[in-house]
Design a protein around this motif. Structure first.
Motif, PDB file in Angstrom:
ATOM      1  N   SER A  20       0.820  -1.205   0.000  1.00 35.83           N
ATOM      2  CA  SER A  20       0.000   0.000   0.000  1.00 35.83           C
ATOM      3  C   SER A  20       0.857   1.259   0.000  1.00 35.83           C
ATOM      4  O   SER A  20       0.560   2.226  -0.725  1.00 35.83           O
ATOM      5  N   ALA A  21       1.935   1.244   0.782  1.00 34.78           N
ATOM      6  CA  ALA A  21       2.815   2.415   0.831  1.00 34.78           C
ATOM      7  C   ALA A  21       3.501   2.646  -0.506  1.00 34.78           C
ATOM      8  O   ALA A  21       3.632   3.785  -0.967  1.00 34.78           O
ATOM      9  N   LEU A  22       3.916   1.569  -1.156  1.00 31.29           N
ATOM     10  CA  LEU A  22       4.530   1.698  -2.473  1.00 31.29           C
ATOM     11  C   LEU A  22       3.529   2.190  -3.506  1.00 31.29           C
ATOM     12  O   LEU A  22       3.855   2.998  -4.393  1.00 31.29           O
ATOM     13  N   LYS A  23       2.293   1.731  -3.394  1.00 25.46           N
ATOM     14  CA  LYS A  23       1.254   2.177  -4.319  1.00 25.46           C
ATOM     15  C   LYS A  23       1.029   3.677  -4.212  1.00 25.46           C
ATOM     16  O   LYS A  23       0.756   4.351  -5.212  1.00 25.46           O
ATOM     17  N   SER A  24       1.150   4.215  -2.999  1.00 24.87           N
ATOM     18  CA  SER A  24       0.979   5.655  -2.819  1.00 24.87           C
ATOM     19  C   SER A  24       2.057   6.449  -3.531  1.00 24.87           C
ATOM     20  O   SER A  24       1.891   7.635  -3.812  1.00 24.87           O
ATOM     21  N   LEU A  25       3.180   5.793  -3.826  1.00 24.49           N
ATOM     22  CA  LEU A  25       4.249   6.431  -4.596  1.00 24.49           C
ATOM     23  C   LEU A  25       4.129   6.137  -6.087  1.00 24.49           C
ATOM     24  O   LEU A  25       5.005   6.505  -6.862  1.00 24.49           O
ATOM     25  N   GLY A  26       3.061   5.459  -6.483  1.00 26.27           N
ATOM     26  CA  GLY A  26       2.883   5.108  -7.887  1.00 26.27           C
ATOM     27  C   GLY A  26       3.582   3.840  -8.294  1.00 26.27           C
ATOM     28  O   GLY A  26       3.709   3.545  -9.484  1.00 26.27           O
ATOM     29  N   ILE A  27       4.046   3.051  -7.324  1.00 25.40           N
ATOM     30  CA  ILE A  27       4.765   1.802  -7.610  1.00 25.40           C
ATOM     31  C   ILE A  27       3.786   0.649  -7.441  1.00 25.40           C
ATOM     32  O   ILE A  27       3.463   0.261  -6.316  1.00 25.40           O
ATOM     33  N   VAL A  28       3.327   0.109  -8.544  1.00 20.70           N
ATOM     34  CA  VAL A  28       2.325  -0.954  -8.517  1.00 20.70           C
ATOM     35  C   VAL A  28       2.869  -2.248  -9.116  1.00 20.70           C
ATOM     36  O   VAL A  28       2.529  -3.334  -8.672  1.00 20.70           O
ATOM     37  N   THR A  29       3.709  -2.138 -10.109  1.00 19.13           N
ATOM     38  CA  THR A  29       4.251  -3.312 -10.796  1.00 19.13           C
ATOM     39  C   THR A  29       5.766  -3.381 -10.638  1.00 19.13           C
ATOM     40  O   THR A  29       6.403  -2.437 -10.144  1.00 19.13           O
ATOM     41  N   VAL A  30       6.336  -4.477 -11.092  1.00 22.12           N
ATOM     42  CA  VAL A  30       7.785  -4.621 -11.073  1.00 22.12           C
ATOM     43  C   VAL A  30       8.436  -3.529 -11.915  1.00 22.12           C
ATOM     44  O   VAL A  30       9.459  -2.949 -11.540  1.00 22.12           O
ATOM     45  N   GLY A  31       7.821  -3.233 -13.055  1.00 22.94           N
ATOM     46  CA  GLY A  31       8.353  -2.170 -13.905  1.00 22.94           C
ATOM     47  C   GLY A  31       8.349  -0.816 -13.212  1.00 22.94           C
ATOM     48  O   GLY A  31       9.291  -0.027 -13.347  1.00 22.94           O
ATOM     49  N   ASP A  32       7.277  -0.530 -12.471  1.00 20.20           N
ATOM     50  CA  ASP A  32       7.223   0.723 -11.709  1.00 20.20           C
ATOM     51  C   ASP A  32       8.367   0.787 -10.700  1.00 20.20           C
ATOM     52  O   ASP A  32       8.978   1.839 -10.493  1.00 20.20           O
ATOM     53  N   ALA A  33       8.632  -0.352 -10.055  1.00 19.61           N
ATOM     54  CA  ALA A  33       9.683  -0.380  -9.032  1.00 19.61           C
ATOM     55  C   ALA A  33      11.058  -0.170  -9.649  1.00 19.61           C
ATOM     56  O   ALA A  33      11.870   0.619  -9.143  1.00 19.61           O
ATOM     57  N   LEU A  34      11.346  -0.858 -10.742  1.00 17.84           N
ATOM     58  CA  LEU A  34      12.666  -0.745 -11.353  1.00 17.84           C
ATOM     59  C   LEU A  34      12.895   0.634 -11.965  1.00 17.84           C
ATOM     60  O   LEU A  34      14.039   1.073 -12.108  1.00 17.84           O
ATOM     61  N   THR A  35      11.824   1.314 -12.338  1.00 17.88           N
ATOM     62  CA  THR A  35      11.966   2.665 -12.902  1.00 17.88           C
ATOM     63  C   THR A  35      11.710   3.744 -11.866  1.00 17.88           C
ATOM     64  O   THR A  35      11.579   4.909 -12.204  1.00 17.88           O
ATOM     65  N   TYR A  36      11.625   3.347 -10.595  1.00 18.41           N
ATOM     66  CA  TYR A  36      11.570   4.330  -9.507  1.00 18.41           C
ATOM     67  C   TYR A  36      13.021   4.588  -9.103  1.00 18.41           C
ATOM     68  O   TYR A  36      13.577   3.951  -8.227  1.00 18.41           O
ATOM     69  N   TYR A  37      13.628   5.544  -9.783  1.00 21.95           N
ATOM     70  CA  TYR A  37      15.066   5.710  -9.673  1.00 21.95           C
ATOM     71  C   TYR A  37      15.460   6.489  -8.414  1.00 21.95           C
ATOM     72  O   TYR A  37      14.760   7.407  -7.991  1.00 21.95           O
ATOM     73  N   PRO A  38      16.581   6.127  -7.800  1.00 19.67           N
ATOM     74  CA  PRO A  38      17.082   6.912  -6.667  1.00 19.67           C
ATOM     75  C   PRO A  38      17.521   8.296  -7.127  1.00 19.67           C
ATOM     76  O   PRO A  38      17.937   8.472  -8.278  1.00 19.67           O
ATOM     77  N   PHE A  39      17.397   9.273  -6.249  1.00 18.88           N
ATOM     78  CA  PHE A  39      17.797  10.623  -6.637  1.00 18.88           C
ATOM     79  C   PHE A  39      19.278  10.886  -6.334  1.00 18.88           C
ATOM     80  O   PHE A  39      19.842  11.881  -6.770  1.00 18.88           O
ATOM     81  N   ARG A  40      19.909   9.977  -5.592  1.00 24.25           N
ATOM     82  CA  ARG A  40      21.353  10.068  -5.373  1.00 24.25           C
ATOM     83  C   ARG A  40      21.852   8.729  -4.832  1.00 24.25           C
ATOM     84  O   ARG A  40      21.048   7.865  -4.469  1.00 24.25           O
ATOM     85  N   VAL A  41      23.165   8.576  -4.801  1.00 22.99           N
ATOM     86  CA  VAL A  41      23.779   7.418  -4.156  1.00 22.99           C
ATOM     87  C   VAL A  41      24.749   7.928  -3.097  1.00 22.99           C
ATOM     88  O   VAL A  41      25.346   8.991  -3.243  1.00 22.99           O
ATOM     89  N   THR A  42      24.845   7.168  -2.026  1.00 22.41           N
ATOM     90  CA  THR A  42      25.782   7.549  -0.980  1.00 22.41           C
ATOM     91  C   THR A  42      27.208   7.295  -1.447  1.00 22.41           C
ATOM     92  O   THR A  42      27.455   6.465  -2.331  1.00 22.41           O
ATOM     93  N   GLU A  43      28.126   8.001  -0.870  1.00 20.87           N
ATOM     94  CA  GLU A  43      29.530   7.742  -1.157  1.00 20.87           C
ATOM     95  C   GLU A  43      29.926   6.418  -0.510  1.00 20.87           C
ATOM     96  O   GLU A  43      29.329   5.992   0.484  1.00 20.87           O
ATOM     97  N   PRO A  44      30.922   5.739  -1.045  1.00 25.25           N
ATOM     98  CA  PRO A  44      31.383   4.480  -0.430  1.00 25.25           C
ATOM     99  C   PRO A  44      31.780   4.704   1.030  1.00 25.25           C
ATOM    100  O   PRO A  44      32.316   5.750   1.391  1.00 25.25           O
ATOM    101  N   VAL A  45      31.491   3.711   1.854  1.00 21.31           N
ATOM    102  CA  VAL A  45      31.817   3.806   3.278  1.00 21.31           C
ATOM    103  C   VAL A  45      33.311   3.555   3.467  1.00 21.31           C
ATOM    104  O   VAL A  45      33.836   2.529   3.016  1.00 21.31           O
ATOM    105  N   PRO A  46      34.025   4.458   4.125  1.00 16.30           N
ATOM    106  CA  PRO A  46      35.481   4.266   4.286  1.00 16.30           C
ATOM    107  C   PRO A  46      35.804   3.200   5.328  1.00 16.30           C
ATOM    108  O   PRO A  46      35.072   3.006   6.304  1.00 16.30           O
ATOM    109  N   LEU A  47      36.918   2.504   5.113  1.00 14.98           N
ATOM    110  CA  LEU A  47      37.416   1.538   6.089  1.00 14.98           C
ATOM    111  C   LEU A  47      38.230   2.286   7.144  1.00 14.98           C
ATOM    112  O   LEU A  47      39.109   3.095   6.809  1.00 14.98           O
ATOM    113  N   ARG A  48      37.934   2.011   8.420  1.00 12.84           N
ATOM    114  CA  ARG A  48      38.694   2.615   9.510  1.00 12.84           C
ATOM    115  C   ARG A  48      38.757   1.626  10.664  1.00 12.84           C
ATOM    116  O   ARG A  48      37.771   0.927  10.937  1.00 12.84           O
TER     117      ARG A  48
END
Length: 947
Positions: A20-48
């Motif tokens: 239901s929550a995904l449907k509220s974002l317009g994500i109903v099918t597998v195609g909707d999900a795969l084309t729901y693109y992220p607006f950014r990616v995080t930078e790689p996590v550094p090793l420490r």
């Protein structure tokens, strides 16, 4: 179970609340999900190492569990689990001393605590990723991401030195496969560990593999209060696993640092794992290769190789499970080009289809040629006509064309001279109408640039040829104004009566010639007044039936209509021209429904008009199937509108503004007060919908137009919500996790009208209100009272955005201006100053200083150039909303393509699409592309019509 792009999530995801929550974002099918693109990616996590930790900075390290304990929280209920970890071996690989840290987990669920306890038993090697903090003098990680590592040869220190040295030089060097369910395993026990005493299933076989997973970039999605970005990501990765993905590929097809790291199967708490699928797809094939079986490529192979692009499946995998930020960007570029290629192919196919259709040609001298034919036939009938030698033949009538055609007589009757731009566009349209295939032309011009005159000239050309023309307006107010204006402008003009019998026409011509050989045609039988018919949904039944009957008669004339023209009861058998005013207010299904109004199978010529300024690059992209005309010259006499941005918290300035409005009202002028909402009780979609009451679509990307509406987030809105909120795009803002940021409630008409009437500045002044919910007869009366001065101040929603022409209006106040699109503000501002008087636009804002909203308002504050404003609007919020797909009733097919920044890409795609269609017009050898084009033009029509 065979999973395709069209498979519904409800059949795959067991968590119905998440569905239901995904449907509220317009994500109903597998195609909707795969084309729901992220607006950014995080930078790689550094090793420490633990000793290198800095509070508040993300890090990852390998360690061994030394001890673990569970502490009941009696005061707060629930449990606190604490585990101590030692990174001696990992720290040694980084040439720093080892140290310890505490991992802390809180939960009310005993089952969760038991599961975590089982995973974090003493001696277990783990990889930890999280943000450190300090508590009671000790370094602590609260709810970190943890991957357990199988003991033995891949212990905590095995192989770490080489890996750590290779990774220490750069944070972006991790290109293995992320464990998509690492976050899930912190919340739900896997199936293998669900029962007591079951063998523990480790998350990774080696430390390198685990470090690779946690250090990789992570996509961040636009989220909502109902579902987080992490859960969106989790669901998408689960779908990829269901489609056969087990590994992620890097550009060379190899996994960096971790060998063949695999994607861990989702838990049944999240995804409905089908029987037998747990062990499927475990071959050495890459994730993209497995995914390509379910997701075939759309781009032709030759185009993909020439542009060095990824396979579509590979791009989806690189976006949702990125090996690196570079790989993510390459995937975005691939799918961006795919959108450009599919859209341009669709536009070119649309043009091809139009050229194959037949239309009624409308020559300017059609009536004259009919008279010529009648005379010729009469001459050829010896039983009723004198000898040809006595009266001459049809070819002996060279002076018959001296009478000007209907269009030219109309232009000559105008009390002003057309601008050079208007004359050019009129001639271009005339050439289009004379063809036997349908015209498809977009006419763009600023408010007041004379589009109506140009459209009327085109309609009179069709009427003069003996056909019908329909002008469709988005609102009843505008339709009535067009009806009154056109009726006045064509009064006194006559046209040849197509219904007159040929023998009568011939006799009239013969009689007019007489013995003197005069070449004037008598108007007693072959001419008539031009009928102008009004058809709206708010008409009384008798008047509506009369209008429908006039249209159904097929008699040549002009029909001015609202959405009633799209109803099944409307029939116009001799329809030759359709003019759509404010085209982005109508859906493609409505527009194309008029093509079925002819009985002879022809397609009407189409002229769509818009006053919404669209930059040339955007117009060429969105309307590539149309010929485009621009009217840039404005009529003389109009003074520039003074635009003032007012901070609502500035009480002194607000008071001076109201005093100024009172002074203008006392001088006999009028003022608009515009609010986004109808009343304060309208809470639905508040602060987050992309609804446009002005557009009048039922959604709201749409409110009164009757098309279904779409919210900015992709969800559906009700008609009531669409009418209630009049902002075409409320500019949702998102935090760093992609979740919407709450904003103050929008102002409402009822609220502002009540408040203003109590101000001392407006004592004795009558107010009126106007909203999309008002009945048509009420709207008409309110506008009449406003224009007449009985109610000189009108508080309304954006229903006045289009078509309202009150020349005495000199002031407009727009509340919540920082929440509107710039093009919509420009349209609203154009409601004043139409009578040549000084005029003012006051933009009331609650934007924070230095915020993007304040920057947007500065653009319209300093510019009256519609094209410049539209360009800025494109750059601020993207092309889709500017061009109207937020009011379209369907989801836009374009999610990545940027019509301004990607102009060169679009041009390249168009050139390659032209070459492809020249060699294969029906796309017989490109089945997937043909399907994508069909979906684009039929399922997601918004691109082709921006509506």
């Amino acid at each position: 179970m065979s999973i395709t792009m069209g498979t519904t999530l409800a059949s795959l995801v067991t968590n119905k609340r998440r569905v239901s929550a995904l449907k509220s974002l317009g994500i109903v099918t597998v195609g909707d999900a795969l084309t729901y693109y992220p607006f950014r990616v995080t930078e790689p996590v550094p090793l420490r190492a633990i000793r290198e930790a800095a509070p508040g900075q993300q890090m990852a390290f390998a360690a061994v569990i030394r001890d673990m304990r569970v502490v009941p929280m009696n005061a707060r209920r629930g449990y606190r689990l604490e585990a101590t970890v030692d990174d001696a071996d990992f720290a040694r690989s980084r040439r720093v001393p080892g140290s310890t840290a505490r991992l802390t987990f809180f939960s009310y669920r005993k089952s969760y605590v038991d599961w975590v306890s089982m995973r974090l038993r003493a001696g277990t090697p783990v990889v930890v990723s999280g943000m450190p903090s300090e508590y009671m003098g000790q370094l602590q990680f609260t709810h970190p991401e943890i991957l357990t590592v199988a003991p033995g040869s891949a212990g905590a220190g095995a192989g770490l030195e080489g890996y750590a040295r290779g990774a220490a030089s750069g944070n972006g060097a991790f290109a293995g496969s992320t464990d998509p369910y690492a976050s899930v395993q912190s919340a739900y026990p896997p199936a293998a560990a669900a029962s007591s005493g079951a063998a523990l299933k480790y998350d990774a076989d080696t430390v390198q593999e685990a470090l690779t997973r946690v250090c990789r970039p992570r996509p961040v999605y636009h989220a909502s209060s109902r579902i987080s970005s992490e859960h969106i990501h989790e669901t998408i990765l689960g779908l990829l696993w269901m489609m056969g993905v087990r590994t992620s590929s890097t550009p060379d097809g190899q996994l960096a640092g971790a060998g063949s790291a695999g994607i861990v199967a989702p838990t049944t708490d999240t995804i409905a794992v089908q029987n037998g699928e747990e062990n499927s797809g475990t071959t050495a094939e890459s994730g993209a290769e497995a995914l390509s079986q379910s997701i075939p490529d759309v781009l032709p192979e030759s185009v993909r190789k020439a542009k060095n692009l990824m396979h579509r499946a590979e791009a989806f995998l690189a976006i949702h499970d990125p090996a690196s930020t570079t790989r993510f960007k390459e995937a975005i570029e691939t799918l961006r080009y795919e959108e450009a290629f599919v859209s341009q192919t669709s536009l070119l196919k649309s043009r091809q289809h139009a050229h194959k259709s037949s239309a009624h040609p409308c020559p300017l001298n059609e009536a004259l040629e009919t008279a010529r034919a009648s005379v010729g036939e009469a001459v050829a009938e010896p039983s009723t006509q004198p000898e040809a030698s006595e009266r001459g033949s049809a070819t002996d009538l060279p002076d018959l064309p001296n009478l000007p055609n209907l269009r030219d007589r109309f232009i000559a009757s105008l009390p002003f001279t057309l601008t050079a731009g208007q004359s050019q566009v009129v001639d271009d349209i005339a050439s289009d109408l004379e063809r036997d295939w349908p015209m498809q032309r977009l006419l763009q011009g600023e408010v007041g640039s004379g589009k109506t005159v140009v459209a009327l000239a085109a309609m009179l050309q069709a009427v003069g040829a003996g056909y019908q023309a329909v002008l469709v307006a988005p609102t009843q107010v505008l339709a009535e104004q067009h009806y009154e204006t056109i009726s006045k402008m064509v009064s006194g003009l006559t046209l040849a009566q197509p219904g007159a019998k040929e023998t009568d026409a011939a006799a009239d011509v013969e009689g007019a010639m007489g013995a003197s050989g005069a070449s004037t045609v008598s108007s007693s039988k072959v001419t008539a007044e031009i009928p102008v018919t009004l058809l709206t949904g708010g008409m009384k039944l008798a008047a509506r039936r009369k209008a429908l009957a006039a249209a159904a008669s097929g008699e040549p004339g002009i029909i001015v209509a609202t959405h009633a023209a799209f109803s099944k009861t409307f029939q116009a058998p001799h329809l030759a021209l359709v003019v759509i005013d404010e085209q982005h207010r109508f859906g493609v299904e409505q527009r194309e429904s008029l093509n079925a109004k002819t009985d002879d199978g022809t397609t009407p010529h189409l002229l769509v008009m818009t006053a919404t300024p669209i930059p040339r690059t955007a117009a060429m992209t969105w309307f590539g199937d149309l010929d485009i005309s621009w009217l840039t010259e404005l009529p003389g006499g109009r003074k520039p509108i003074r635009t003032v941005v007012v901070n609502e918290a500035d009480a002194a300035t607000m008071g001076r503004m109201f005093a100024h409005i009172r002074a203008r009202v006392d001088a006999g002028e009028r003022a608009y007060i515009v609010c986004p909402r109808i009343d304060a009780d309208d809470e639905e979609n508040e602060g987050g919908s992309g609804v446009s009451a002005a557009a009048g679509s039922a959604l709201g990307r749409a409110a009164a137009s009757g098309s279904s509406a779409r919210t900015a987030a992709g969800g559906r809105a009700t008609r009531a919500a669409a009418d209630a909120i009049g902002i075409d795009d409320p500019y949702e803002t998102f935090d760093e996790n992609g979740e919407t940021v709450a904003r103050p409630p929008l102002h409402a008409v009822a609220e502002i009208a009540d408040r203003l009437q109590k101000l001392p500045q407006f004592q004795g002044i009558r107010f009126a209100t106007l909203t999309g919910r008002d009945k048509d007869d009420v709207k008409t009366q309110v506008m009449a009272d406003f224009a007449g001065g009985e109610t000189p101040i009108l508080v309304s929603t954006t229903v006045i955005e289009v078509g309202v022409d009150v020349k005495q209006a000199s002031c407009i106040v727009i509340f919540d201006a920082d929440r509107y699109g710039l093009s919509q503000l420009h349209q609203l501002r154009g409601r004043v100053g139409r009578g040549g008087t000084n005029s003012w636009a006051f933009l009331i804002s609650r934007a924070e200083p230095g915020s993007p909203a304040e920057q947007r308002l500065e653009v319209i504050h300093h510019s009256l150039d519609g094209a410049e404003i539209a360009q800025a609007d494109l750059e601020f919020r993207g092309a889709g909303d500017v061009l109207g797909d937020a009011q379209s009733g369907g989801k836009s097919s374009l999610k990545l393509l940027r019509v301004v920044k990607d102009a060169d890409m679009i041009a390249d795609a168009r050139t390659r699409a032209e070459q492809l269609l020249a060699a294969d017009p029906e796309l017989a050898d490109e089945v997937q592309l043909a399907g994508a084009v069909l979906d684009f033009t039929r399922g997601n029509e918004t691109f082709l019509t921006s509506s």
